[in-house]
Design a protein around this motif. Sequence first.
Motif, PDB file in Angstrom:
ATOM      1  N   PRO A  90       0.835  -1.205   0.000  1.00  0.00           N
ATOM      2  CA  PRO A  90       0.000   0.000   0.000  1.00  0.00           C
ATOM      3  C   PRO A  90       0.871   1.257   0.000  1.00  0.00           C
ATOM      4  CG  PRO A  90      -0.061  -1.079   2.159  1.00  0.00           C
ATOM      5  CD  PRO A  90       0.725  -1.973   1.244  1.00  0.00           C
ATOM      6  N   GLU A  91       0.449   2.265  -0.758  1.00  0.00           N
ATOM      7  CA  GLU A  91       1.178   3.531  -0.754  1.00  0.00           C
ATOM      8  C   GLU A  91       0.942   4.221   0.580  1.00  0.00           C
ATOM      9  OE1 GLU A  91       0.233   6.103  -4.006  1.00  0.00           O
ATOM     10  OE2 GLU A  91       1.047   4.716  -5.490  1.00  0.00           O
ATOM     11  N   PRO A  92       1.998   4.572   1.291  1.00  0.00           N
ATOM     12  CA  PRO A  92       1.810   5.238   2.579  1.00  0.00           C
ATOM     13  C   PRO A  92       1.318   6.667   2.386  1.00  0.00           C
ATOM     14  CG  PRO A  92       4.129   5.164   2.032  1.00  0.00           C
ATOM     15  CD  PRO A  92       3.411   4.389   0.964  1.00  0.00           C
ATOM     16  N   THR A  93       0.513   7.120   3.322  1.00  0.00           N
ATOM     17  CA  THR A  93       0.055   8.501   3.293  1.00  0.00           C
ATOM     18  C   THR A  93       0.718   9.326   4.395  1.00  0.00           C
ATOM     19  OG1 THR A  93      -1.841   7.953   4.689  1.00  0.00           O
ATOM     20  CG2 THR A  93      -2.175   7.898   2.302  1.00  0.00           C
ATOM     21  N   SER A  94       1.494   8.652   5.235  1.00  0.00           N
ATOM     22  CA  SER A  94       2.236   9.348   6.285  1.00  0.00           C
ATOM     23  C   SER A  94       3.381   8.457   6.732  1.00  0.00           C
ATOM     24  CB  SER A  94       1.333   9.685   7.474  1.00  0.00           C
ATOM     25  OG  SER A  94       0.819   8.508   8.060  1.00  0.00           O
ATOM     26  N   THR A  95       4.266   9.058   7.501  1.00  0.00           N
ATOM     27  CA  THR A  95       5.367   8.304   8.086  1.00  0.00           C
ATOM     28  C   THR A  95       5.584   8.791   9.513  1.00  0.00           C
ATOM     29  OG1 THR A  95       7.682   7.616   7.833  1.00  0.00           O
ATOM     30  CG2 THR A  95       7.158   9.873   7.205  1.00  0.00           C
ATOM     31  N   ILE A  96       5.996   7.894  10.356  1.00  0.00           N
ATOM     32  CA  ILE A  96       6.389   8.243  11.711  1.00  0.00           C
ATOM     33  C   ILE A  96       7.632   7.428  12.036  1.00  0.00           C
ATOM     34  CG2 ILE A  96       4.855   6.538  12.800  1.00  0.00           C
ATOM     35  CD1 ILE A  96       4.499   8.589  15.104  1.00  0.00           C
ATOM     36  N   GLU A  97       8.559   8.052  12.727  1.00  0.00           N
ATOM     37  CA  GLU A  97       9.772   7.343  13.118  1.00  0.00           C
ATOM     38  C   GLU A  97       9.891   7.337  14.636  1.00  0.00           C
ATOM     39  OE1 GLU A  97      13.204   8.900  11.112  1.00  0.00           O
ATOM     40  OE2 GLU A  97      12.483   8.213   9.168  1.00  0.00           O
ATOM     41  N   PHE A  98      10.221   6.196  15.160  1.00  0.00           N
ATOM     42  CA  PHE A  98      10.442   6.035  16.591  1.00  0.00           C
ATOM     43  C   PHE A  98      11.949   5.997  16.830  1.00  0.00           C
ATOM     44  CE2 PHE A  98       6.213   4.184  15.927  1.00  0.00           C
ATOM     45  CZ  PHE A  98       5.491   4.943  16.829  1.00  0.00           C
ATOM     46  N   GLU A  99      12.425   6.950  17.609  1.00  0.00           N
ATOM     47  CA  GLU A  99      13.852   7.123  17.842  1.00  0.00           C
ATOM     48  C   GLU A  99      14.349   6.164  18.923  1.00  0.00           C
ATOM     49  OE1 GLU A  99      17.557   9.026  17.142  1.00  0.00           O
ATOM     50  OE2 GLU A  99      15.700   8.952  15.991  1.00  0.00           O
ATOM     51  N   LEU A 100      15.478   5.513  18.653  1.00  0.00           N
ATOM     52  CA  LEU A 100      16.108   4.611  19.614  1.00  0.00           C
ATOM     53  C   LEU A 100      17.479   5.157  19.995  1.00  0.00           C
ATOM     54  CD1 LEU A 100      15.007   1.297  17.898  1.00  0.00           C
ATOM     55  CD2 LEU A 100      14.019   2.353  19.921  1.00  0.00           C
ATOM     56  N   GLU A 101      18.070   4.596  21.042  1.00  0.00           N
ATOM     57  CA  GLU A 101      19.259   5.206  21.648  1.00  0.00           C
ATOM     58  C   GLU A 101      20.538   5.111  20.830  1.00  0.00           C
ATOM     59  OE1 GLU A 101      20.549   3.218  25.308  1.00  0.00           O
ATOM     60  OE2 GLU A 101      19.291   1.526  24.724  1.00  0.00           O
ATOM     61  N   VAL A 121       0.753   3.210   7.276  1.00  0.00           N
ATOM     62  CA  VAL A 121       1.728   4.217   7.681  1.00  0.00           C
ATOM     63  C   VAL A 121       3.130   3.624   7.514  1.00  0.00           C
ATOM     64  CG1 VAL A 121       2.581   5.619   9.613  1.00  0.00           C
ATOM     65  CG2 VAL A 121       0.121   5.266   9.319  1.00  0.00           C
ATOM     66  N   LEU A 122       4.025   4.384   6.899  1.00  0.00           N
ATOM     67  CA  LEU A 122       5.418   3.969   6.783  1.00  0.00           C
ATOM     68  C   LEU A 122       6.083   4.268   8.122  1.00  0.00           C
ATOM     69  CD1 LEU A 122       7.766   2.953   5.021  1.00  0.00           C
ATOM     70  CD2 LEU A 122       8.116   5.343   4.317  1.00  0.00           C
ATOM     71  N   ILE A 123       6.513   3.231   8.815  1.00  0.00           N
ATOM     72  CA  ILE A 123       7.072   3.393  10.158  1.00  0.00           C
ATOM     73  C   ILE A 123       8.565   3.107  10.125  1.00  0.00           C
ATOM     74  CG2 ILE A 123       7.056   2.550  12.538  1.00  0.00           C
ATOM     75  CD1 ILE A 123       4.101   2.126  12.257  1.00  0.00           C
ATOM     76  N   GLY A 124       9.306   4.006  10.753  1.00  0.00           N
ATOM     77  CA  GLY A 124      10.738   3.831  10.868  1.00  0.00           C
ATOM     78  C   GLY A 124      11.148   3.647  12.314  1.00  0.00           C
ATOM     79  N   LEU A 125      12.078   2.755  12.519  1.00  0.00           N
ATOM     80  CA  LEU A 125      12.797   2.655  13.785  1.00  0.00           C
ATOM     81  C   LEU A 125      14.147   3.277  13.480  1.00  0.00           C
ATOM     82  CD1 LEU A 125      12.005  -1.057  14.695  1.00  0.00           C
ATOM     83  CD2 LEU A 125      10.776   1.006  15.427  1.00  0.00           C
ATOM     84  N   SER A 126      14.552   4.279  14.242  1.00  0.00           N
ATOM     85  CA  SER A 126      15.723   5.011  13.806  1.00  0.00           C
ATOM     86  C   SER A 126      16.616   5.446  14.954  1.00  0.00           C
ATOM     87  CB  SER A 126      15.292   6.251  13.007  1.00  0.00           C
ATOM     88  OG  SER A 126      14.536   7.116  13.818  1.00  0.00           O
ATOM     89  N   HIS A 127      17.857   5.759  14.567  1.00  0.00           N
ATOM     90  CA  HIS A 127      18.785   6.468  15.421  1.00  0.00           C
ATOM     91  C   HIS A 127      19.299   7.630  14.603  1.00  0.00           C
ATOM     92  CE1 HIS A 127      22.790   7.561  16.983  1.00  0.00           C
ATOM     93  NE2 HIS A 127      22.104   7.564  18.110  1.00  0.00           N
ATOM     94  N   THR A 128      19.047   8.833  15.110  1.00  0.00           N
ATOM     95  CA  THR A 128      19.397  10.065  14.426  1.00  0.00           C
ATOM     96  C   THR A 128      20.459  10.766  15.262  1.00  0.00           C
ATOM     97  OG1 THR A 128      17.078  10.137  13.750  1.00  0.00           O
ATOM     98  CG2 THR A 128      18.406  12.115  13.349  1.00  0.00           C
ATOM     99  N   PRO A 129      21.733  10.663  14.881  1.00  0.00           N
ATOM    100  CA  PRO A 129      22.818  11.153  15.744  1.00  0.00           C
ATOM    101  C   PRO A 129      22.647  12.588  16.207  1.00  0.00           C
ATOM    102  CG  PRO A 129      23.741   9.907  13.917  1.00  0.00           C
ATOM    103  CD  PRO A 129      22.266  10.059  13.645  1.00  0.00           C
TER     104      PRO A 129
END
Length: 136
Positions: free
Chosen positions: A72-83, A124-132
């Motif tokens: 499915p084409e995402p209509t939004s994205t959310i990213e959850f930041e990890l340590e 929803v396009l979901i990201g698990l991320s680390h953003t320095p």
Amino acid sequence: MDIKCIAGFATITRAPAESAALYRDTLGLPLQQQDDYLFMDRFPGANHFGVWPLAMAAQTCFGQEQWPGHLPEPTSTIEFELENPAAVETAVEEMKAKGQVFIHEARLEPWGQTTARFISPEGVLIGLSHTPWLHG
């Protein structure tokens, strides 16, 4: 108008049980329930808001400008930041053990962020991320 922050974000779902399983059970978010609405208040706010063209999202996820027809084409994205990047890799393994399928597992993006992505039951396009730059 002087917008101060993102006051809230909610997914809209046709499959509440599947969505609850992802966010509460798989991701472990401390959701409360009021009637049929699951939520959490006072969760740390967003550090980024953007308007991301679908072609750029497809390029980031798949290395091509077209979103694959089988997803499915995402209509939004959310990213959850990890340590840290290792925490992203660990989260991916934990979620895969619970049956989550990923678009791509943890990888270092050209801009320096480590991200793994998947599509939620509501598209929803979901990201698990680390953003320095958020940790310094």
